[in-house]
Design a protein around this motif. Structure first.
Motif, PDB file in Angstrom:
ATOM      1  N   PHE A 148      31.689 -24.211  34.296  1.00 35.46           N
ATOM      2  CA  PHE A 148      32.307 -25.047  33.262  1.00 35.46           C
ATOM      3  C   PHE A 148      32.059 -24.425  31.892  1.00 35.46           C
ATOM      4  O   PHE A 148      31.011 -23.805  31.653  1.00 35.46           O
ATOM      5  CB  PHE A 148      31.724 -26.453  33.273  1.00 35.46           C
ATOM      6  N   THR A 149      33.016 -24.630  30.994  1.00 36.96           N
ATOM      7  CA  THR A 149      32.881 -24.154  29.619  1.00 36.96           C
ATOM      8  C   THR A 149      33.283 -25.261  28.654  1.00 36.96           C
ATOM      9  O   THR A 149      34.378 -25.821  28.782  1.00 36.96           O
ATOM     10  CB  THR A 149      33.758 -22.922  29.366  1.00 36.96           C
ATOM     11  N   ILE A 150      32.403 -25.555  27.720  1.00 32.49           N
ATOM     12  CA  ILE A 150      32.707 -26.554  26.704  1.00 32.49           C
ATOM     13  C   ILE A 150      33.066 -25.850  25.402  1.00 32.49           C
ATOM     14  O   ILE A 150      32.471 -24.816  25.059  1.00 32.49           O
ATOM     15  CB  ILE A 150      31.513 -27.522  26.508  1.00 32.49           C
ATOM     16  N   SER A 151      34.041 -26.398  24.709  1.00 33.31           N
ATOM     17  CA  SER A 151      34.450 -25.841  23.422  1.00 33.31           C
ATOM     18  C   SER A 151      34.963 -26.968  22.542  1.00 33.31           C
ATOM     19  O   SER A 151      35.162 -28.092  23.028  1.00 33.31           O
ATOM     20  CB  SER A 151      35.533 -24.770  23.607  1.00 33.31           C
ATOM     21  N   SER A 157      39.962 -33.077  28.045  1.00 30.35           N
ATOM     22  CA  SER A 157      39.958 -33.154  26.583  1.00 30.35           C
ATOM     23  C   SER A 157      39.292 -34.441  26.151  1.00 30.35           C
ATOM     24  O   SER A 157      39.384 -35.453  26.840  1.00 30.35           O
ATOM     25  CB  SER A 157      41.385 -33.116  26.035  1.00 30.35           C
ATOM     26  N   CYS A 158      38.652 -34.384  25.000  1.00 28.09           N
ATOM     27  CA  CYS A 158      38.040 -35.566  24.401  1.00 28.09           C
ATOM     28  C   CYS A 158      38.496 -35.601  22.950  1.00 28.09           C
ATOM     29  O   CYS A 158      38.050 -34.786  22.135  1.00 28.09           O
ATOM     30  CB  CYS A 158      36.521 -35.502  24.499  1.00 28.09           C
ATOM     31  N   ALA A 159      39.369 -36.534  22.651  1.00 24.21           N
ATOM     32  CA  ALA A 159      39.909 -36.640  21.302  1.00 24.21           C
ATOM     33  C   ALA A 159      39.280 -37.819  20.586  1.00 24.21           C
ATOM     34  O   ALA A 159      39.114 -38.885  21.168  1.00 24.21           O
ATOM     35  CB  ALA A 159      41.424 -36.815  21.363  1.00 24.21           C
ATOM     36  N   THR A 202      38.881 -32.415  18.580  1.00 19.44           N
ATOM     37  CA  THR A 202      38.904 -32.515  20.038  1.00 19.44           C
ATOM     38  C   THR A 202      37.860 -31.582  20.638  1.00 19.44           C
ATOM     39  O   THR A 202      37.633 -30.484  20.128  1.00 19.44           O
ATOM     40  CB  THR A 202      40.300 -32.145  20.584  1.00 19.44           C
ATOM     41  N   VAL A 203      37.239 -32.048  21.698  1.00 18.76           N
ATOM     42  CA  VAL A 203      36.318 -31.238  22.481  1.00 18.76           C
ATOM     43  C   VAL A 203      36.910 -31.059  23.870  1.00 18.76           C
ATOM     44  O   VAL A 203      37.476 -31.993  24.440  1.00 18.76           O
ATOM     45  CB  VAL A 203      34.926 -31.888  22.560  1.00 18.76           C
ATOM     46  N   TYR A 204      36.772 -29.856  24.397  1.00 17.99           N
ATOM     47  CA  TYR A 204      37.372 -29.530  25.681  1.00 17.99           C
ATOM     48  C   TYR A 204      36.293 -29.195  26.708  1.00 17.99           C
ATOM     49  O   TYR A 204      35.213 -28.703  26.367  1.00 17.99           O
ATOM     50  CB  TYR A 204      38.313 -28.328  25.528  1.00 17.99           C
ATOM     51  N   LEU A 205      36.620 -29.427  27.965  1.00 18.40           N
ATOM     52  CA  LEU A 205      35.756 -29.016  29.061  1.00 18.40           C
ATOM     53  C   LEU A 205      36.630 -28.312  30.087  1.00 18.40           C
ATOM     54  O   LEU A 205      37.431 -28.948  30.772  1.00 18.40           O
ATOM     55  CB  LEU A 205      35.043 -30.209  29.694  1.00 18.40           C
ATOM     56  N   GLN A 206      36.509 -27.001  30.152  1.00 18.90           N
ATOM     57  CA  GLN A 206      37.229 -26.209  31.138  1.00 18.90           C
ATOM     58  C   GLN A 206      36.382 -26.132  32.402  1.00 18.90           C
ATOM     59  O   GLN A 206      35.241 -25.652  32.358  1.00 18.90           O
ATOM     60  CB  GLN A 206      37.495 -24.805  30.597  1.00 18.90           C
ATOM     61  N   MET A 207      36.940 -26.593  33.489  1.00 19.34           N
ATOM     62  CA  MET A 207      36.207 -26.642  34.754  1.00 19.34           C
ATOM     63  C   MET A 207      36.862 -25.702  35.749  1.00 19.34           C
ATOM     64  O   MET A 207      38.034 -25.898  36.105  1.00 19.34           O
ATOM     65  CB  MET A 207      36.197 -28.078  35.291  1.00 19.34           C
TER      66      MET A 207
END
Length: 122
Positions: free
Chosen positions: A67-70, A20-22, A77-82
């Protein structure tokens, strides 16, 4: 703007992890956000980026299809599912805000988070 990356950890190969990137301070809801990573002894590498609209996410070749970014504007917040993590994914992962230019170019980013460490064991 302060960016806080979190979610890193130690996992086994084949596992999944979500970063997560908050953002605090000014929001980045109107800016693109990207993820980069840097492994020990290597240059920083582009991982993924997403426009403020959420459309047309961009991925580095080494993570494409895994990977999926959302993003959530409401949560700022930006997420990175790995998924299907590999030992070569081991690195310090940074999120950053882009204010211009090519999203795969780190020179296009003006604010950076402190990084979160991802370690993938074989």
């Amino acid at each position: 703007v302060q960016l806080q990356a979190s979610g890193g950890g130690l996992v086994q190969a084949g596992s999944s992890l979500a970063l997560s990137c908050a953002a605090s301070g000014r929001t980045f809801s109107r800016f693109a956000v990207g993820w980069f990573r840097q492994a020990p002894g290597k240059e920083r590498e582009f991982v993924a980026a997403i426009k403020w609209s959420g459309e047309d996410p961009l991925y580095g070749d080494s993570v494409k299809d895994r990977f999926t970014i959302s993003r959530s504007s409401a949560e700022n917040t930006v997420y990175l599912q790995m998924n299907s993590l590999k030992p070569e994914d081991t690195a310090l992962y940074y999120c950053a805000r882009s204010n211009r230019g090519s999203l795969s170019d780190e020179g296009s980013y003006d604010y950076w988070g402190q990084g979160t460490l991802v370690t993938v064991s074989s």
